[in-house]
Design a protein around this motif. Structure first.
Motif, PDB file in Angstrom:
ATOM      1  N   ARG A  23      32.986  58.697  38.310  1.00 45.25           N
ATOM      2  CA  ARG A  23      31.849  57.868  38.706  1.00 45.25           C
ATOM      3  C   ARG A  23      31.009  58.656  39.678  1.00 45.25           C
ATOM      4  NH1 ARG A  23      31.324  51.472  39.429  1.00 45.25           N
ATOM      5  NH2 ARG A  23      29.176  51.953  39.932  1.00 45.25           N
ATOM      6  N   ILE A  39      28.035  49.004  47.063  1.00 51.26           N
ATOM      7  CA  ILE A  39      29.482  48.819  46.904  1.00 51.26           C
ATOM      8  C   ILE A  39      30.203  49.615  47.991  1.00 51.26           C
ATOM      9  CG2 ILE A  39      31.436  49.079  45.370  1.00 51.26           C
ATOM     10  CD1 ILE A  39      29.422  48.767  43.046  1.00 51.26           C
ATOM     11  N   LYS A  71      35.289  49.518  28.798  1.00 53.48           N
ATOM     12  CA  LYS A  71      34.897  50.630  29.656  1.00 53.48           C
ATOM     13  C   LYS A  71      36.119  51.386  30.138  1.00 53.48           C
ATOM     14  CE  LYS A  71      31.210  49.030  32.390  1.00 53.48           C
ATOM     15  NZ  LYS A  71      31.128  48.182  33.543  1.00 53.48           N
ATOM     16  N   PRO A  79      40.904  43.609  50.134  1.00 56.43           N
ATOM     17  CA  PRO A  79      40.899  42.492  49.190  1.00 56.43           C
ATOM     18  C   PRO A  79      40.164  42.854  47.893  1.00 56.43           C
ATOM     19  CG  PRO A  79      39.338  42.094  50.950  1.00 56.43           C
ATOM     20  CD  PRO A  79      40.081  43.328  51.324  1.00 56.43           C
ATOM     21  N   SER A  80      40.397  42.060  46.882  1.00 51.22           N
ATOM     22  CA  SER A  80      39.777  42.272  45.586  1.00 51.22           C
ATOM     23  C   SER A  80      38.248  42.315  45.711  1.00 51.22           C
ATOM     24  CB  SER A  80      40.197  41.128  44.672  1.00 51.22           C
ATOM     25  OG  SER A  80      39.980  41.480  43.355  1.00 51.22           O
ATOM     26  N   GLY A  81      37.621  43.280  45.084  1.00 51.28           N
ATOM     27  CA  GLY A  81      36.164  43.358  45.098  1.00 51.28           C
ATOM     28  C   GLY A  81      35.588  44.176  46.232  1.00 51.28           C
ATOM     29  N   CYS A  82      36.438  44.779  47.083  1.00 53.53           N
ATOM     30  CA  CYS A  82      35.896  45.494  48.237  1.00 53.53           C
ATOM     31  C   CYS A  82      35.465  46.917  47.880  1.00 53.53           C
ATOM     32  CB  CYS A  82      36.892  45.502  49.391  1.00 53.53           C
ATOM     33  SG  CYS A  82      38.284  46.591  49.109  1.00 53.53           S
ATOM     34  N   GLY A  83      35.786  47.364  46.677  1.00 53.68           N
ATOM     35  CA  GLY A  83      35.304  48.691  46.266  1.00 53.68           C
ATOM     36  C   GLY A  83      36.391  49.742  46.136  1.00 53.68           C
ATOM     37  N   LYS A  84      37.651  49.324  46.098  1.00 51.38           N
ATOM     38  CA  LYS A  84      38.756  50.297  46.019  1.00 51.38           C
ATOM     39  C   LYS A  84      38.704  51.095  44.721  1.00 51.38           C
ATOM     40  CE  LYS A  84      41.967  47.092  46.232  1.00 51.38           C
ATOM     41  NZ  LYS A  84      41.164  45.859  46.243  1.00 51.38           N
ATOM     42  N   THR A  85      38.554  50.359  43.610  1.00 50.31           N
ATOM     43  CA  THR A  85      38.531  51.040  42.311  1.00 50.31           C
ATOM     44  C   THR A  85      37.350  51.999  42.230  1.00 50.31           C
ATOM     45  OG1 THR A  85      39.625  49.184  41.246  1.00 50.31           O
ATOM     46  CG2 THR A  85      38.386  50.657  39.813  1.00 50.31           C
ATOM     47  N   THR A  86      36.197  51.545  42.722  1.00 54.15           N
ATOM     48  CA  THR A  86      35.005  52.386  42.715  1.00 54.15           C
ATOM     49  C   THR A  86      35.268  53.681  43.488  1.00 54.15           C
ATOM     50  OG1 THR A  86      33.733  50.353  42.718  1.00 54.15           O
ATOM     51  CG2 THR A  86      32.531  52.378  43.204  1.00 54.15           C
ATOM     52  N   TYR A 118      25.413  49.763  42.971  1.00 52.39           N
ATOM     53  CA  TYR A 118      25.355  49.362  41.575  1.00 52.39           C
ATOM     54  C   TYR A 118      24.145  48.454  41.439  1.00 52.39           C
ATOM     55  CZ  TYR A 118      26.729  48.652  36.875  1.00 52.39           C
ATOM     56  OH  TYR A 118      26.731  48.660  35.508  1.00 52.39           O
TER      57      TYR A 118
END
Ligand SMILES: Nc1ncnc2c1ncn2[C@@H]1O[C@H](COP(=O)(O)OP(=O)(O)O)[C@@H](O)[C@H]1O
Ligand SMILES: [Mg+2]
Lengths: 246, 258
Positions: free
Chosen positions: A51, A16, B146, A35-42, A11
């Motif tokens: 995406r 990511i 979004k 953990p939060s922010g590690c890229g799971k959602t991505t 990004y």
């Protein structure tokens, strides 16, 4: 069923996901934890085809993924319901978009709303429902298209403990009934151990898979209260806290 | 209890309140510039059987046509700019510059370009409210999360289905708010625009009564223009009730918390 090879997502200039490899077999459940922010959602959005990858590829049933698949059901974090649509209209949106006839749609939506025990709320709007009921609507919407793959992003993390347990059990039942592959993202160790036949531990910052743990006990309602369950939780926790690289 | 009654009969209550205040003003000022409200109302109904109704209908027609044109151009442009950032980067600053400009100052230009008749009046009102609607629409589209777009795309929606199921329903409540403000503006502009080159319209009627120093008729005209505004507002309420039930529900909920 899903083969992810060398997946890299940037990004702007931040990496990511970084050369991530992962295979998920058919009719398996797979819990991705980190953990939060590690890229799971991505990662989940990329598997959903909403995406784009910077590099690498995802194959589903042998076909390279380029856009979203018709047979993939997605449940986004925060449920992704439309506040301006009633329960009925939200649940039937997937079928409407696919151009299913009204008669067929009525039959299927009635069945699925009844199965998920929200048929009596069909004329309400999401703001008039509890979190657990909203989640059921999102599940109904995702299942209405008869998916062979169900992707879920932290589906139960915003719910109270009792509602969460009953929905987790519901998901296990649906899995046994439906012949479906489930990929679920979570930051809860207990949830990953309970719902993942395969537990995928993501690296907290490197954007790759750190370890995959097989979980032979998956799918048993009583598993939650066994010593094996707690042992596996400890194993996952140790693995997440360990510092080794991918 | 009182609150419930006031809400239920709010239009009647407001009317009585205004008539009472008017009557008190009439008593205290003791001049024919503020006529007796009861007499004015009687005259209003008499005039309605003559040509006042025609004046009202002409004005209503002008409002509906100008608001209609402004809504169509404003929402279409607003939706487009809201969804396509690269065009908004280009046109956004221009709109920002033109938005606060007093369009009424261009009336002479409109009169020369479009003549003295209906067209220049409609063009004037349309340009004034167009920006309100355009900017509201564009900014509401840009304010959408979004996640809601990911959600609809994950269902495989086409571009038009995204508009149909997400963008348009999402912006409707704000569009109705903009519409109410626009209609308020358009009535005052209309009043002004009906003072040249016309002998029909409620604005003309009021100014004509004034010139004839017939204050009762003038106030009957003011009643008429108020009823016109009220009528248009009630129509907008009705449309909103039928198309934005969800937003009204959420609004009521947050009000009941107060
Ligand atoms: N649209 C975006 N803009 C900027 N940064 C983003 C965007 N999407 C994700 N990121 C960044 O990517 C990283 C991973 O995000 P995400 O996949 O949401 O993590 P998780 O779901 O594991 O919490 C985060 O550090 C986040 O800040
Ligand atoms: Mg996330």
């Amino acid at each position: 069923m899903i083969e992810i090879t060398d997946l890299t997502i940037k990004y702007n200039d931040t990496q990511i996901l970084n050369h991530l490899n992962l295979n998920i077999s058919k009719n398996e459940t797979c819990a991705i934890i980190g953990p939060s922010g590690c890229g799971k959602t991505t990662l989940l959005y990329t598997i959903a085809g909403i995406r784009k990858a910077t590099n690498g590829q995802i194959k589903i049933n042998g076909e390279v993924l380029t856009t979203n698949r018709k047979e993939t059901g997605v449940i986004l974090q925060g449920y992704g319901l439309m506040p301006w649509k009633t329960v009925w209209d939200n649940a039937s949106l997937g079928l409407r978009i696919r151009g299913v006839s009204k008669q067929e749609m009525n039959k299927q939506i009635t069945a699925i709303l009844s199965e998920l025990d929200i048929y009596q709320h069909r004329n309400k709007y999401p703001s008039q429902l509890s979190g657990g009921q909203q989640q059921r609507v999102a599940i109904a919407r995702a299942l209405s298209i008869k998916p062979d793959l169900l992707l879920m992003d932290e589906p139960f993390s915003a719910l109270d403990a009792i509602t969460r347990e009953s929905l987790q059990s519901l998901l296990i039942d649906l899995y046994h009934k439906m012949n479906i592959t489930i990929v679920l993202v979570t930051h809860s160790i207990e949830e990953a151990v309970l719902l993942g036949k395969k537990i995928i531990i993501m690296h907290p910052s490197n954007g790759c898979v750190k370890r995959v743990i097989d979980n032979p006990h998956f799918g048993d309602h009583a598993f939650r209260n066994t010593t094996e369950f707690f042992q596996l939780c400890v194993e996952v926790r140790n693995e997440m806290e360990g510092l080794q690289e991918c | 209890m009182l609150k419930i009654y006031l809400l239920k009969y709010r239009t009647i209550y407001a009317t009585l309140f205004v008539i009472l205040a008017w009557y008190l003003l009439h008593l205290s000022i003791q001049s024919n510039i503020i006529p007796n409200p009861i007499r004015t109302i009687i005259v209003f109904f008499q005039l309605l059987q003559e040509d006042l109704l025609l004046h009202l209908l002409v004005s209503l027609g002008r409002i509906i046509v100008s608001v209609g044109i402004a809504v169509i151009i404003g929402t279409v442009t607003g939706l487009f700019l809201g969804m396509h950032e690269k065009y908004d980067i280009f046109f956004g600053p221009v709109i920002y510059l033109l938005y606060p400009l007093p369009k009424i100052a261009f009336l002479p230009v409109f009169m020369i370009l479009f003549g003295l008749g209906n067209t220049s009046k409609i063009v004037l009102i349309t340009t004034i409210i167009l920006f309100q609607i355009l900017v509201t629409t564009r900014d509401s589209v840009k304010g959408l999360s979004k996640e809601i777009f990911y959600s609809i795309r994950s269902l495989g929606a086409t571009k038009w289905q995204v508009y149909q199921h997400v963008v348009i329903p999402a912006i409707l409540p704000k569009l109705f708010t903009a519409l109410r403000i626009s209609v308020g503006t358009s009535i005052s502009v209309l009043f002004f625009a009906e003072n040249y080159a016309t002998t029909y319209g409620i604005g003309y009627f009021i100014m004509d009564s004034w010139i004839r120093v017939d204050y009762i008729e003038m106030f009957a005209g003011i009643i008429a223009i108020s009823l016109l505004g009220l009528f248009v507002f009630k129509m907008i309420d009705l449309l909103e009730k039928n198309s934005c039930k969800w937003a009204l529900l959420e609004k009521n909920e947050s009000q009941s918390l107060l």
